[in-house]
Scaffold this motif. Structure first.
Motif, PDB file in Angstrom:
ATOM      1  N   UNK A 376     114.105 -12.611  40.410  1.00  0.00           N
ATOM      2  CA  UNK A 376     112.809 -11.968  40.208  1.00  0.00           C
ATOM      3  C   UNK A 376     111.776 -12.984  39.742  1.00  0.00           C
ATOM      4  N   UNK A 377     110.616 -12.978  40.383  1.00  0.00           N
ATOM      5  CA  UNK A 377     109.531 -13.890  40.025  1.00  0.00           C
ATOM      6  C   UNK A 377     108.506 -13.225  39.125  1.00  0.00           C
ATOM      7  N   UNK A 378     108.662 -11.925  38.893  1.00  0.00           N
ATOM      8  CA  UNK A 378     107.682 -11.189  38.095  1.00  0.00           C
ATOM      9  C   UNK A 378     108.180 -10.879  36.688  1.00  0.00           C
ATOM     10  N   UNK A 379     109.484 -10.960  36.463  1.00  0.00           N
ATOM     11  CA  UNK A 379     110.011 -10.678  35.139  1.00  0.00           C
ATOM     12  C   UNK A 379     111.243 -11.538  34.883  1.00  0.00           C
ATOM     13  N   UNK A 380     111.516 -11.731  33.614  1.00  0.00           N
ATOM     14  CA  UNK A 380     112.690 -12.503  33.202  1.00  0.00           C
ATOM     15  C   UNK A 380     113.805 -11.537  32.848  1.00  0.00           C
ATOM     16  N   UNK A 381     114.886 -11.608  33.598  1.00  0.00           N
ATOM     17  CA  UNK A 381     116.002 -10.688  33.389  1.00  0.00           C
ATOM     18  C   UNK A 381     116.840 -11.165  32.202  1.00  0.00           C
ATOM     19  N   UNK A 382     117.153 -10.231  31.322  1.00  0.00           N
ATOM     20  CA  UNK A 382     117.924 -10.572  30.117  1.00  0.00           C
ATOM     21  C   UNK A 382     119.428 -10.347  30.296  1.00  0.00           C
ATOM     22  N   UNK A 383     119.850  -9.893  31.484  1.00  0.00           N
ATOM     23  CA  UNK A 383     121.270  -9.625  31.722  1.00  0.00           C
ATOM     24  C   UNK A 383     121.997 -10.925  32.076  1.00  0.00           C
ATOM     25  N   UNK A 384     122.209 -11.722  31.067  1.00  0.00           N
ATOM     26  CA  UNK A 384     122.835 -13.030  31.294  1.00  0.00           C
ATOM     27  C   UNK A 384     124.352 -12.989  31.194  1.00  0.00           C
ATOM     28  N   UNK A 385     124.915 -11.907  30.692  1.00  0.00           N
ATOM     29  CA  UNK A 385     126.359 -11.814  30.531  1.00  0.00           C
ATOM     30  C   UNK A 385     127.001 -11.422  31.859  1.00  0.00           C
TER      31      UNK A 385
END
Length: 573
Positions: A376-385
Motif C-alpha cells: 500500500x502506498x497510501x497507508x503504513x500497515x502495522x501487521x508486521x507479525x
C-alpha cells in the motif's frame, strides 16, 4: 467563315495553349511541322487549298475548345461498405456519361467516392471544389443535388461558388438549374429537402428502434451464441454455438478460470474469431458481462427486458460476475512451491494480498509463513507479525467447524424439514403473493425514476445507473417467482441439500484434508482476511446461520454437550 477569311490574309496569327497530350502536325508540302505546347503559329502566303483547310480546322478546333465550359462528374454512394450499393456509382457514371454525350458537354475529370453526405468532411468532394476554385473547371455534372450535399455547410459552399461565378453551370439529369436568382433559390430548396430527408430518416429509424426496445428486441448484431433471423427480424439461438457459450459461462462461474484460461477453453471448443484465432480478451470480457445471456440487453448504457430466449439464469450470471472480480485479471503463472494458502486471504488492515514465504532452517526443516505484502502506498500497515502454516490450517479447521453439522443434528434438521413440508403447502400462496408485490413495487420505482428523468430532475448517467440496478433486482425476483411456480416447494429440496452438505463439512474435518477444507471455505464464503494473526471471513447465506450459532449450541452440535436447549435456538420462521 471568319477563320477562313483570316487564313486567306497575308499575315494572321493566333496564340493558343495546347494540352500536353495533343501534338498537332501540319503537312506543308514535304515538310512535317510540329506545333509546340505554347507557341505562336504563323501562317503566311498559304497557297495550297489542302494546307488552308487543315489550318482552318485547327483554328476552329482550338477556338471551340477554348470557349467550352469544363465539367467535373461527381458520383457518390452513402455507404462505405463495399457489399452495399455496389451498382450505385457504376450506374451513376454510365448515366452521366450518356447525358454529357447527348448535351455535348466537355468532361474534364470524374470524381466518385463512398461517403455519407449528412456531415461535412468528404475528401474527394473537397478536392473537387478546390480544383474548381483554381479555375480548372466551371461546372459540375451530378445525378441529383442530394449527391452533392445533405448538410448545410457543403450546400452553402456550392451556392457561394455559384455567387462568385466560380461555378457557372450545374447539370443534373433529374433537376433543372440556371445561375439565376430563381435557380439559386430552387437549388437551396433542393439542398434543404435533402437535409430534411436525412433528418427525418434518422427520426424514423430511432422511432423504430424505440418500438423494438419496447417489444424487448435488440436492434443490433446478435452476440455470440445467437444469430439475427432475417425473415422475422428477431434474434434466435444459434444451434452451433449456443450450447458452447452456455458451457463456457457455466465453467467460468465455478471460479476456477482466469480470462486467459477461459479464452483458451473457448478456442478448444471452437469459439474463435473471424480470423480463426483466439478471441480477444476484450471480446471475452464483453461476453462474460453481457446481460443478454440472462434475458436482458443493454442499449446505450441502459438495461431493458428482452423477449429472446435466455441462455443462463440471473443467479448464474451473478456468479460469473463474482468470479470475474476474483479471477478476471490474467496473472503470470509461477512454478508451484507447495504454498497451500497462497492467494487465500487478504490483509485485514490495508486490504492487500497475503503473501507466502518459505524458510529453511539450518537443520533442514522447512517452514511456511504468511504475512502482508506491504504494497500500500497510501497507508503504513502495522501487521508486521507472520503466521505459520500450521496455525493457519488450525484456524481453517475452526472455521469449518462453525458451519458443520454432526450426524445427530443432521437427523434432527431433516425431521424438522419434513414437518415444514406439510405446513408449507398452506404458506405457498402467501410466498408467491409477497414476490409479486415486491416486483410490483420495483416496477413503480422504475416508472417514478423515468418520470424524474423526463422532468430533468436526474442526469442521464444517474438515471441509467439506478435503473440498471432496479432492473437487475426485478429480474432476480422474477426468476424466484418462476422457479417457485414451476417447482413448487423447491426450497425444501435446496434446504435438504444444504443440511447434507453441512454434514459433509464434519467429514472434511475428520479426514484432516487442508486442501479440501480451504476449497470448501472459498465456496461458501468471501472476504477472507488475516489480522493480528487471526483468520476471519464472511459466510454466505444460509451458512452464516450456523456460523452465528451460540457456542453452547455449537458444542452440542458436535456432541460435546448433551442438552435439549439448542432446539429453542433454531427458528424456521
Amino acid at each position: 467563315d471568319l477563320a477562313v477569311r483570316k487564313a486567306r490574309g497575308s499575315d494572321w496569327c493566333f496564340r493558343q495553349e495546347i494540352p500536353r497530350h495533343f501534338e498537332i502536325h501540319f503537312q506543308f508540302f514535304r515538310r512535317k511541322v510540329a506545333v509546340p505546347k505554347q507557341s505562336l503559329v504563323c501562317v503566311k502566303d498559304a497557297r495550297a487549298d489542302t494546307m488552308r483547310l487543315q489550318i482552318v480546322g485547327v483554328v476552329h478546333f482550338f477556338f471551340k475548345r477554348n470557349s467550352m465550359t469544363k465539367y467535373f462528374i461527381y458520383c457518390r454512394k452513402s455507404s462505405e461498405d463495399e457489399e452495399r450499393q455496389v451498382l450505385s456509382i457504376e450506374a451513376q457514371l454510365t448515366e452521366l456519361r450518356d447525358f454529357a454525350k447527348q448535351q455535348n458537354l466537355f468532361v474534364a475529370r470524374e470524381y466518385y467516392e463512398s461517403k455519407t453526405a449528412k456531415e461535412p468532411g468528404r475528401e474527394i468532394f473537397n478536392e473537387m471544389l478546390g480544383e474548381i476554385e483554381k479555375g480548372n473547371a466551371q461546372g459540375i455534372l451530378a445525378w441529383n443535388p442530394d449527391r452533392l450535399a445533405r448538410n448545410s455547410i457543403d450546400g452553402g459552399k456550392i451556392i457561394y461558388l455559384v455567387d462568385t461565378q466560380k461555378i457557372v453551370a450545374l447539370k443534373f439529369p433529374t433537376f433543372w438549374f440556371e445561375a439565376t436568382p430563381q435557380g439559386k433559390f430552387m437549388l437551396s430548396v433542393a439542398f434543404g429537402q435533402a437535409k430534411y430527408y436525412t433528418d427525418n430518416l434518422r427520426e424514423n429509424i430511432l422511432r423504430g428502434i424505440r418500438q423494438k426496445i419496447r417489444r424487448g428486441e435488440l436492434s443490433a448484431k446478435a452476440p455470440l451464441g445467437y444469430f439475427n433471423e432475417p425473415r422475422l427480424r428477431t434474434i434466435e439461438p444459434d444451434r452451433k454455438t449456443f450450447s458452447k457459450v452456455k458451457e463456457i459461462l457455466g465453467a467460468f462461474a465455478l471460479g476456477q478460470y482466469t480470462l486467459t484460461a477461459i479464452q483458451r477453453k473457448m478456442f478448444s471448443v471452437g469459439l474463435v474469431g473471424k480470423d480463426g484465432k483466439h478471441l480477444a480478451l476484450s471480446t471475452v470480457h464483453k461476453i462474460l458481462t453481457n446481460p443478454f445471456y440472462y434475458g436482458h440487453f443493454r442499449y446505450r448504457g441502459e438495461v431493458h427486458a428482452g423477449s429472446h430466449k435466455p441462455m443462463i439464469s440471473k443467479k448464474l450470471f451473478d456468479k460469473v460476475q463474482e468470479a470475474l472480480v476474483a479471477n478476471g485479471k490474467p496473472r503470470k503463472k509461477r512454478g508451484e512451491k507447495g504454498l497451500l494458502y497462497k492467494g487465500f486471504a487478504v490483509c485485514g488492515e490495508c486490504g492487500y494480498a497475503i503473501t507466502a514465504e518459505r524458510k529453511i532452517k539450518k537443520s533442514g526443516r522447512l517452514y511456511h509463513y504468511y504475512h502482508c505484502t506491504f504494497k500500500s502506498k497510501t497507508q503504513t500497515c502495522s501487521q508486521t507479525r507472520f503466521l505459520r502454516e500450521e496455525e493457519m490450517t488450525r484456524q481453517v479447521q475452526n472455521l469449518c467447524k462453525k458451519v458443520s453439522l454432526s450426524d445427530e443434528w443432521r437427523d434432527k434438521y431433516l425431521a424438522k424439514l419434513e414437518t415444514e413440508n406439510m405446513e408449507s403447502r398452506h404458506s405457498s400462496g402467501l410466498f408467491v403473493q409477497n414476490l409479486k408485490n415486491d416486483i410490483s413495487v420495483i416496477k413503480t420505482r422504475i416508472e417514478r425514476l423515468t418520470d424524474a428523468y423526463l422532468n430533468e430532475a436526474l442526469e442521464l448517467g444517474e438515471y441509467q445507473e439506478r435503473k440498471n440496478i432496479l432492473m437487475s433486482e426485478k429480474k432476480t425476483l422474477e426468476e424466484k417467482l418462476s422457479d417457485f411456480e414451476r417447482k413448487g416447494n423447491h426450497w425444501l429440496e435446496l434446504m435438504r441439500n444444504w443440511i447434507l452438505e453441512a454434514n459433509q463439512a464434519e467429514n472434511l474435518i475428520k479426514r484432516e484434508n487442508p486442501i479440501e477444507q480451504k476449497d470448501f471455505l472459498v465456496r461458501i464464503g468471501s472476504n477472507r482476511r488475516l489480522a493480528a494473526k487471526k483468520l476471519e471471513m464472511d459466510f454466505k447465506m444460509p451458512w452464516d446461520f450456523l456460523a452465528k450459532t451460540p457456542v453452547r449450541a455449537a458444542r452440542f452440535a458436535h456432541g460435546e454437550v448433551k442438552t435439549t436447549t439448542f432446539v429453542k435456538v433454531v427458528s424456521w420462521n
